[in-house]
Design an enzyme around this catalytic site. Structure first.
Site, PDB file in Angstrom:
ATOM      1  N   GLN A   1      30.202  68.905  42.732  1.00 40.93           N
ATOM      2  CA  GLN A   1      29.013  68.750  41.512  1.00 40.93           C
ATOM      3  C   GLN A   1      30.142  68.976  40.470  1.00 40.93           C
ATOM      4  O   GLN A   1      30.644  70.146  40.200  1.00 40.93           O
ATOM      5  CB  GLN A   1      27.713  69.704  41.417  1.00 40.93           C
ATOM      6  CG  GLN A   1      27.428  69.848  40.137  1.00 40.93           C
ATOM      7  CD  GLN A   1      26.778  71.244  39.835  1.00 40.93           C
ATOM      8  OE1 GLN A   1      27.325  71.944  39.959  1.00 40.93           O
ATOM      9  NE2 GLN A   1      25.074  70.809  38.920  1.00 40.93           N
TER      10      GLN A   1
ATOM     11  N   SER B   1      30.896  69.836  34.380  1.00 41.75           N
ATOM     12  CA  SER B   1      31.144  71.340  33.334  1.00 41.75           C
ATOM     13  C   SER B   1      32.944  70.265  33.271  1.00 41.75           C
ATOM     14  O   SER B   1      33.200  69.788  33.498  1.00 41.75           O
ATOM     15  CB  SER B   1      31.951  72.766  34.096  1.00 41.75           C
ATOM     16  OG  SER B   1      30.580  73.543  34.295  1.00 41.75           O
TER      17      SER B   1
ATOM     18  N   GLU C   1      19.103  73.711  41.986  1.00 39.66           N
ATOM     19  CA  GLU C   1      20.635  74.389  41.761  1.00 39.66           C
ATOM     20  C   GLU C   1      19.928  75.839  41.183  1.00 39.66           C
ATOM     21  O   GLU C   1      20.615  76.610  42.195  1.00 39.66           O
ATOM     22  CB  GLU C   1      22.245  74.241  40.758  1.00 39.66           C
ATOM     23  CG  GLU C   1      23.214  75.195  40.619  1.00 39.66           C
ATOM     24  CD  GLU C   1      23.736  74.765  39.853  1.00 39.66           C
ATOM     25  OE1 GLU C   1      23.871  73.728  38.915  1.00 39.66           O
ATOM     26  OE2 GLU C   1      25.406  75.381  39.804  1.00 39.66           O
TER      27      GLU C   1
ATOM     28  N   ASN D   1      24.046  83.988  32.212  1.00 41.04           N
ATOM     29  CA  ASN D   1      22.627  84.889  32.469  1.00 41.04           C
ATOM     30  C   ASN D   1      21.825  84.889  30.996  1.00 41.04           C
ATOM     31  O   ASN D   1      20.699  84.778  31.213  1.00 41.04           O
ATOM     32  CB  ASN D   1      22.432  86.564  32.131  1.00 41.04           C
ATOM     33  CG  ASN D   1      23.291  87.553  33.671  1.00 41.04           C
ATOM     34  OD1 ASN D   1      23.282  85.820  34.525  1.00 41.04           O
ATOM     35  ND2 ASN D   1      23.574  88.149  34.053  1.00 41.04           N
ATOM     36  N   GLU D   2      23.287  84.300  29.486  1.00 33.23           N
ATOM     37  CA  GLU D   2      21.919  84.611  28.462  1.00 33.23           C
ATOM     38  C   GLU D   2      21.528  82.925  28.592  1.00 33.23           C
ATOM     39  O   GLU D   2      20.375  83.178  28.020  1.00 33.23           O
ATOM     40  CB  GLU D   2      23.291  84.409  27.163  1.00 33.23           C
ATOM     41  CG  GLU D   2      24.128  85.589  27.282  1.00 33.23           C
ATOM     42  CD  GLU D   2      25.181  86.169  28.268  1.00 33.23           C
ATOM     43  OE1 GLU D   2      25.800  85.432  29.054  1.00 33.23           O
ATOM     44  OE2 GLU D   2      25.590  87.235  28.731  1.00 33.23           O
TER      45      GLU D   2
HETATM   46  C1  LIG Z   1      32.006  80.234  40.942  1.00 25.86           C
HETATM   47  C2  LIG Z   1      31.636  79.610  39.734  1.00 25.86           C
HETATM   48  C3  LIG Z   1      31.481  77.970  40.167  1.00 25.86           C
HETATM   49  C4  LIG Z   1      31.157  77.285  39.054  1.00 25.86           C
HETATM   50  N1  LIG Z   1      30.694  76.172  39.878  1.00 25.86           N
HETATM   51  C5  LIG Z   1      30.695  74.899  39.271  1.00 25.86           C
HETATM   52  C6  LIG Z   1      29.992  73.540  39.655  1.00 25.86           C
HETATM   53  O1  LIG Z   1      30.431  73.360  40.725  1.00 25.86           O
HETATM   54  N2  LIG Z   1      29.953  72.132  38.622  1.00 25.86           N
HETATM   55  C7  LIG Z   1      30.487  72.326  37.782  1.00 25.86           C
HETATM   56  O2  LIG Z   1      29.678  71.799  36.807  1.00 25.86           O
HETATM   57  N3  LIG Z   1      30.668  73.936  36.561  1.00 25.86           N
HETATM   58  C8  LIG Z   1      30.711  75.429  37.673  1.00 25.86           C
HETATM   59  N4  LIG Z   1      31.025  75.832  37.155  1.00 25.86           N
HETATM   60  C9  LIG Z   1      30.791  76.163  35.843  1.00 25.86           C
HETATM   61  C10 LIG Z   1      29.584  77.207  35.475  1.00 25.86           C
HETATM   62  O3  LIG Z   1      28.977  76.220  35.323  1.00 25.86           O
HETATM   63  C11 LIG Z   1      29.956  77.574  33.950  1.00 25.86           C
HETATM   64  O4  LIG Z   1      30.915  78.065  33.643  1.00 25.86           O
HETATM   65  C12 LIG Z   1      28.762  77.967  32.912  1.00 25.86           C
HETATM   66  O5  LIG Z   1      27.911  76.768  32.782  1.00 25.86           O
HETATM   67  C13 LIG Z   1      29.554  78.366  31.734  1.00 25.86           C
HETATM   68  O6  LIG Z   1      30.317  77.323  30.805  1.00 25.86           O
HETATM   69  P1  LIG Z   1      31.398  77.944  30.181  1.00 25.86           P
HETATM   70  O7  LIG Z   1      32.506  78.807  30.970  1.00 25.86           O
HETATM   71  O8  LIG Z   1      32.190  76.267  29.426  1.00 25.86           O
HETATM   72  O9  LIG Z   1      31.036  79.138  29.106  1.00 25.86           O
HETATM   73  P2  LIG Z   1      30.680  78.771  27.973  1.00 25.86           P
HETATM   74  O10 LIG Z   1      29.528  77.947  28.104  1.00 25.86           O
HETATM   75  O11 LIG Z   1      32.068  78.663  26.560  1.00 25.86           O
HETATM   76  O12 LIG Z   1      29.885  80.408  27.378  1.00 25.86           O
HETATM   77  C14 LIG Z   1      30.566  81.368  26.806  1.00 25.86           C
HETATM   78  C15 LIG Z   1      29.712  82.862  27.039  1.00 25.86           C
HETATM   79  O13 LIG Z   1      29.221  82.051  25.879  1.00 25.86           O
HETATM   80  C16 LIG Z   1      27.321  82.267  26.244  1.00 25.86           C
HETATM   81  N5  LIG Z   1      26.365  81.581  25.222  1.00 25.86           N
HETATM   82  C17 LIG Z   1      26.967  80.103  25.130  1.00 25.86           C
HETATM   83  N6  LIG Z   1      25.507  79.261  24.927  1.00 25.86           N
HETATM   84  C18 LIG Z   1      24.657  80.368  24.271  1.00 25.86           C
HETATM   85  C19 LIG Z   1      23.687  79.936  23.726  1.00 25.86           C
HETATM   86  N7  LIG Z   1      23.539  78.789  23.761  1.00 25.86           N
HETATM   87  N8  LIG Z   1      22.761  81.243  23.756  1.00 25.86           N
HETATM   88  C20 LIG Z   1      23.590  82.881  24.340  1.00 25.86           C
HETATM   89  N9  LIG Z   1      25.427  82.882  25.112  1.00 25.86           N
HETATM   90  C21 LIG Z   1      24.894  81.715  24.858  1.00 25.86           C
HETATM   91  C22 LIG Z   1      27.378  82.332  27.669  1.00 25.86           C
HETATM   92  O14 LIG Z   1      26.519  82.726  28.173  1.00 25.86           O
HETATM   93  C23 LIG Z   1      29.064  83.267  27.811  1.00 25.86           C
HETATM   94  O15 LIG Z   1      28.645  84.291  28.107  1.00 25.86           O
HETATM   95  C24 LIG Z   1      31.012  77.572  38.184  1.00 25.86           C
HETATM   96  C25 LIG Z   1      31.533  78.648  37.517  1.00 25.86           C
HETATM   97  C26 LIG Z   1      31.658  79.356  38.397  1.00 25.86           C
HETATM   98  C27 LIG Z   1      31.686  80.491  37.230  1.00 25.86           C
END
Ligand SMILES: Cc1cc2nc3c(=O)[nH]c(=O)nc-3n(C[C@H](O)[C@H](O)[C@H](O)COP(=O)(O)OP(=O)(O)OC[C@H]3O[C@@H](n4cnc5c(N)ncnc54)[C@H](O)[C@@H]3O)c2cc1C
Length: 402
Positions: free
Chosen positions: A122, A125, A240, A366-367
């Protein structure tokens, strides 16, 4: 035969099948050996009718109820089954194709997904689009006989093995950010696809970064409708969350209640009041989540899909794992960070502890789950979104600076 007797029969058959077919220890296998072991097991599951238990029969599934799926997952929790390469396809891409795929897409892709012949990933991101996935910049441009895809994805679980991916790309930057995206099926072996592993703090590389350079996709690669990728994305994210929330870890997992009780006994601390208290607390939360998931499945079967309550299951599952890590610390003390060389449980526990925090991020942090629960279940005011009505082209997101 009553429904209960039928279910008892189903349980006995599943138990007997698993006893005979669940693969033995994998310790001595290299990466290729592990993958072929997983493929063989998935093929055996399909052959025996235990793959896609609740999927409709026209999608290659068995068309059975959630009770049967629940029974099979209960029985399967006795084993460490090698299903990792298929979790994204089975839990997310497949169910989305069941909902939105054309008859031709279902016939072409779903049976091979169910039987383990083809692996899916998938691709949502990007470096500049995680929680706010609608900020994504990968773009697909229409030409005479299909689409041309360019961009970078990140954290793509299982991309190292994948044959196909469900990719979300911008197809009309003149629309607002949620409106100009489309979901496609991309062939991960096509020219222009580059997959590079990313290592996490457990030392393993469960996910990847993926680059698309002028990758061609046929016109019929669209999942759902052109420019309605957000609807497809929400559909997939719903699957998911339910799939992550409802997934059962094997009972032998070092962070499961039964394993932690065993650990407490062998460490000689099972009688200590503090240890008993944290173990009882973990048991209560584990059981509450299990029952919540049973109820969600039953409601889905009765035609009332969980919607935003999938976020409750997802959040509760992630919080439970954190609680299990704390419980492990309480039970094993310093043994969770340093152990005798002959203690085989030490490395397993450390691996479990180091890989578990990922569950608070993957599939929406979680957020983000708390935000969804607040807005859509508790009816709290929506987060302010100043960019919602602005054409994507005019936004400052990712590397786009207009
Ligand atoms: C083990 C693992 C597997 C994954 N597999 C996939 C996959 O197969 N395909 C895929 O597409 N993605 C995948 N991901 C990515 C995952 O979906 C993203 O890491 C996740 O959505 C968070 O995005 P980010 O890492 O860019 O963090 P950010 O979006 O940059 O967030 C950073 C921090 O800000 C907080 N934050 C952001 N926005 C808000 C808000 N509106 N309100 C409150 N707090 C907020 C977040 O909670 C976090 O603590 C995977 C991630 C992991 C850890």
């Amino acid at each position: 035969m009553s429904v209960l007797e039928e279910q008892q029969d189903y349980r006995s058959a599943a138990r007997a099948w698993l006893r005979e077919h669940a693969p033995g220890p994998a310790a001595k296998l290299d990466a290729d050996g592990l993958l072929s072991r997983a493929r063989d097991f998935q093929a055996a599951l399909y052959e025996a009718g235990y793959s896609g238990i609740t999927w409709p029969t026209d999608a290659g599934g068995r068309g059975l109820g959630t009770a049967e799926a629940q029974i099979f997952s209960d029985e399967a929790a006795e084993y460490e089954l090698p299903v990792g390469p298929f979790v994204i396809g089975m839990g997310m891409c497949g169910p989305t194709l069941v909902d939105l795929g054309t008859p031709e897409q279902k016939a072409r892709y779903l049976p091979k997904l169910l039987s383990g012949e083809e692996i899916w990933c998938q691709l949502f991101s990007e470096p500049g689009a995680g929680s706010d996935v609608a900020s994504l910049q990968a773009k697909a441009v229409r030409d005479d006989d299909g689409w041309v895809l360019n961009g970078q994805k990140v954290w793509t679980t299982n991309a190292q093995w994948a044959d196909f991916g469900a990719v979300l790309a911008r197809t009309d930057p003149d629309r607002v950010k949620h409106a100009g995206m489309t979901m496609f099926i991309v062939d991960m072996h096509a020219p222009g696809v580059t997959v590079r592993p990313l290592r996490d703090m457990s030392g393993r590389a469960p996910f990847n970064e993926v680059y698309f350079d002028d990758v061609r996709m046929p016109a019929d690669a669209v999942i759902g409708q052109v420019n309605q990728g957000w609807h497809a994305a929400v559909t997939m994210l719903g699957h998911e969350r339910v799939s992550i929330g409802a997934s059962r870890r094997p009972r032998s997992n070092p962070l499961e209640f039964a394993s932690l009780v065993e650990l407490a006994r062998s460490a000689g601390v099972a009688g200590e009041p503090k240890v008993r208290e944290v173990l009882a607390d973990l048991f209560a939360h584990e059981r509450a989540l299990e029952l919540f998931n049973v109820r969600m499945r039953q409601e889905t079967a009765a035609g009332n899909p969980p919607g935003a309550r999938g976020s409750v299951a997802k959040l509760a599952g992630a919080m439970l794992l954190r609680r299990a890590i704390e419980t492990a610390g309480e039970v094993a003390g310093a043994d969770v960070v340093a152990w005798d060389p002959e203690d085989t449980r030490g490395p397993e526990l450390a691996l479990g502890i180091n890989s578990s925090p990922a569950s608070s991020i993957a599939g929406g942090t979680n957020e983000i789950q708390r935000g969804i629960i607040g807005e859509r279940i508790l009816g709290l005011p929506k987060e302010p979104q100043v960019d919602r009505d602005v054409p994507f082209r005019e936004l400052k997101v990712g590397t786009q600076r207009t």
